[in-house]
Design an enzyme around this catalytic site. Structure first.
Site, PDB file in Angstrom:
ATOM      1  N   ARG A  33     -41.636   7.058 -56.118  1.00 17.52           N
ATOM      2  CA  ARG A  33     -40.385   6.415 -56.546  1.00 17.52           C
ATOM      3  C   ARG A  33     -40.437   4.913 -56.311  1.00 17.52           C
ATOM      4  NH1 ARG A  33     -36.460  10.056 -53.073  1.00 17.52           N
ATOM      5  NH2 ARG A  33     -37.738  11.911 -53.303  1.00 17.52           N
ATOM      6  N   ARG A  59     -24.848  20.281 -51.384  1.00 19.37           N
ATOM      7  CA  ARG A  59     -24.322  20.719 -52.684  1.00 19.37           C
ATOM      8  C   ARG A  59     -24.439  22.241 -52.819  1.00 19.37           C
ATOM      9  NH1 ARG A  59     -26.543  19.345 -57.193  1.00 19.37           N
ATOM     10  NH2 ARG A  59     -28.595  18.680 -56.439  1.00 19.37           N
ATOM     11  N   LYS A  63     -45.303   1.132 -45.834  1.00 22.32           N
ATOM     12  CA  LYS A  63     -46.094   1.300 -47.058  1.00 22.32           C
ATOM     13  C   LYS A  63     -45.189   1.324 -48.282  1.00 22.32           C
ATOM     14  CE  LYS A  63     -45.002   5.805 -47.670  1.00 22.32           C
ATOM     15  NZ  LYS A  63     -44.506   6.510 -48.873  1.00 22.32           N
ATOM     16  N   GLU A  66     -36.512   4.493 -50.719  1.00 25.59           N
ATOM     17  CA  GLU A  66     -36.464   4.047 -49.330  1.00 25.59           C
ATOM     18  C   GLU A  66     -36.982   2.623 -49.155  1.00 25.59           C
ATOM     19  OE1 GLU A  66     -35.111   5.195 -46.733  1.00 25.59           O
ATOM     20  OE2 GLU A  66     -35.051   7.391 -46.744  1.00 25.59           O
TER      21      GLU A  66
END
Length: 336
Positions: free
Chosen positions: A256, A33, A192, A282
Site C-alpha cells: 500500500r 464490523r 521501511k 501506515e
C-alpha cells in the site's frame, strides 16, 4: 493446540489467522464490523481484503470484543497503529488474567514517538500482560495465503515468549526466526514504510532501477543510523525486518505504501491518494514520527525529511528529488 484471538480482520490479520487455523489452532478473529464477521463465518471469505481466497472453515469471527478477548490467553493485535490505544482501552475491562500479546502492526505514534510495544505497555495494566512479542518481516498477506514461502521474525526481550510465538506460527510455508532486539525489529518494520513511499514516488516520476536501488540502500543507511542511536542492534537492520522488509515493500505492487507513493509521484494529492487506496497507509503517519525522531536524536535522515516535505508541506516530488541529489558531497559509509 492453542486458542488464539486475532484483533483485526484486515488483510494481514486475516492472513495470520489463516496460518494459525491451518496449524490446527482454534482461532477467533475480531472485527468491529458485524457484516464482515458474518461473511467470514458463513462464506469463509474476506473479499474486501483478500479477494478470491477461501478461508479455513475452522476460522471463526466475531464483532463482540469481549467474546474475542475472553476466548484465549494469546492476543494477536493486528489493528492499525492509530487504533491501538482505543482497542486496548476498550478491552482492558474484560481482562482478568495475564495474556501473551503479539503485535503485528508496523508504525510509530506521532508526537509521543512510541513504538507499538511501548504503546501496548502503556495502554494495558501490567497485571494482564504476560509478555509482548513483535511479529514482523517481509510478508505480503496476499502471498502468505497462497502458501508462498515467507520468513518472518518474532522478537521479545524474553526469548522464551518469542519461541512460543515461533511455535504457534511456523509451518512448511511460514518460517519464523527469533530475535531479542525489539527496538531494531520494530523500527525496521515501521521505517521501511517511509522508504517504500519514497520508492513509489520514484516510480511514479518515471525513474528506473538506479533510483530505486539508491533509495533502498540509502534508506537503509538512515534507518540504521537512527535505529542504532535508539539502542537497536546494527545487525538487525541487515536482516529480515530491515533489508528484507525494505526489499519486499519497495518493489511490490502489493505494498500500500508503494502504491500510495506511486500515485503521489504521478501528481495526485495526499487526500486523494488515501481515499483511492481505501485502507490504512501506515507510512504517512510514520513519516511524521520518523521526522520528529530524527530531530530529537539529531540523526540526519534526508530521504525521510524530503518525504515529510512532500506529504505535509506540499513540496513537489520532483523538486524534492533534485534537492536530494545536489546536497553537499559526503562519504558513503558513516559510523553509527
Amino acid at each position: 493446540m492453542e486458542n488464539v484471538t486475532v484483533l483485526g480482520a484486515g488483510s494481514w490479520g486475516t492472513a495470520l489467522a489463516q496460518v494459525l487455523a491451518e496449524n490446527g489452532h482454534h482461532t477467533l478473529v475480531w472485527t468491529h464490523r458485524e457484516e464482515q464477521a458474518n461473511e467470514i463465518n458463513t462464506q469463509h471469505t474476506n473479499h474486501k481484503y483478500l479477494p478470491d481466497i477461501a478461508l479455513s472453515k475452522e476460522l471463526t469471527a466475531t464483532s463482540n470484543l469481549e467474546e474475542a478477548v475472553l476466548f484465549s490467553n494469546i492476543i494477536v493485535v493486528a489493528v492499525p497503529t492509530k487504533a491501538i490505544r482505543e482497542v486496548c482501552s476498550s478491552m482492558e475491562s474484560f481482562l482478568n488474567n495475564k495474556k501473551l500479546f503479539v503485535h503485528v502492526s508496523k508504525g510509530i505514534e506521532p508526537d509521543s514517538l512510541m513504538r507499538i510495544s511501548q504503546m501496548l505497555a502503556e495502554s494495558l495494566s501490567p497485571e494482564i500482560v504476560k509478555d509482548i512479542v513483535v511479529l514482523s518481516g517481509p510478508s505480503h498477506a496476499e502471498e502468505v495465503v497462497l502458501h508462498h514461502p515467507t520468513t518472518i521474525t518474532a522478537a521479545c526481550t524474553n526469548l522464551d515468549a518469542a519461541e512460543e510465538v515461533q511455535d504457534l506460527f511456523m509451518n512448511h510455508y511460514f518460517r519464523v526466526y527469533t530475535n531479542d532486539d525489539v527496538v531494531g525489529v520494530e523500527l525496521g518494520g515501521a521505517l521501511k514504510n517511509v522508504i517504500a513511499l519514497a520508492a513509489g514516488i520514484s516510480d511514479g516520476l518515471g525513474y528506473g532501477d538506479n533510483a530505486k536501488a539508491a533509495l533502498i540502500t540509502r534508506g537503509l543507511a538512515e534507518i540504521t543510523r537512527l535505529g542504532v542511536k535508539m539502542g537497536g542492534n546494527p545487525f538487525t537492520f541487515g536482516g529480515l525486518t530491515g533489508m528484507g522488509d525494505l526489499i519486499a515493500t519497495c518493489t511490490s505492487v502489493h505494498s500500500r505504501n508503494w502504491r500510495a507513493g506511486n500515485m503521489l509521484g504521478k501528481g495526485m494529492k495526499l487526500a486523494e491518494v488515501l481515499d483511492n487506496i481505501g485502507m490504512v497507509v501506515e507510512g504517512v503517519r510514520t513519516t511524521k514520527a520518523a521526522y520528529q525522531l530524527s530531530q530529537e536524536y539529531d540523526v540526519p535522515m534526508p530521504i525521510t525529511t524530503a518525504l515529510f516535505e512532500i506529504l505535509f508541506n506540499d513540496k513537489e516530488p520532483k523538486v524534492a528529488v533534485d534537492e536530494l541529489m545536489i546536497r553537499m558531497k559526503k562519504r558513503e559509509i558513516d559510523l553509527y
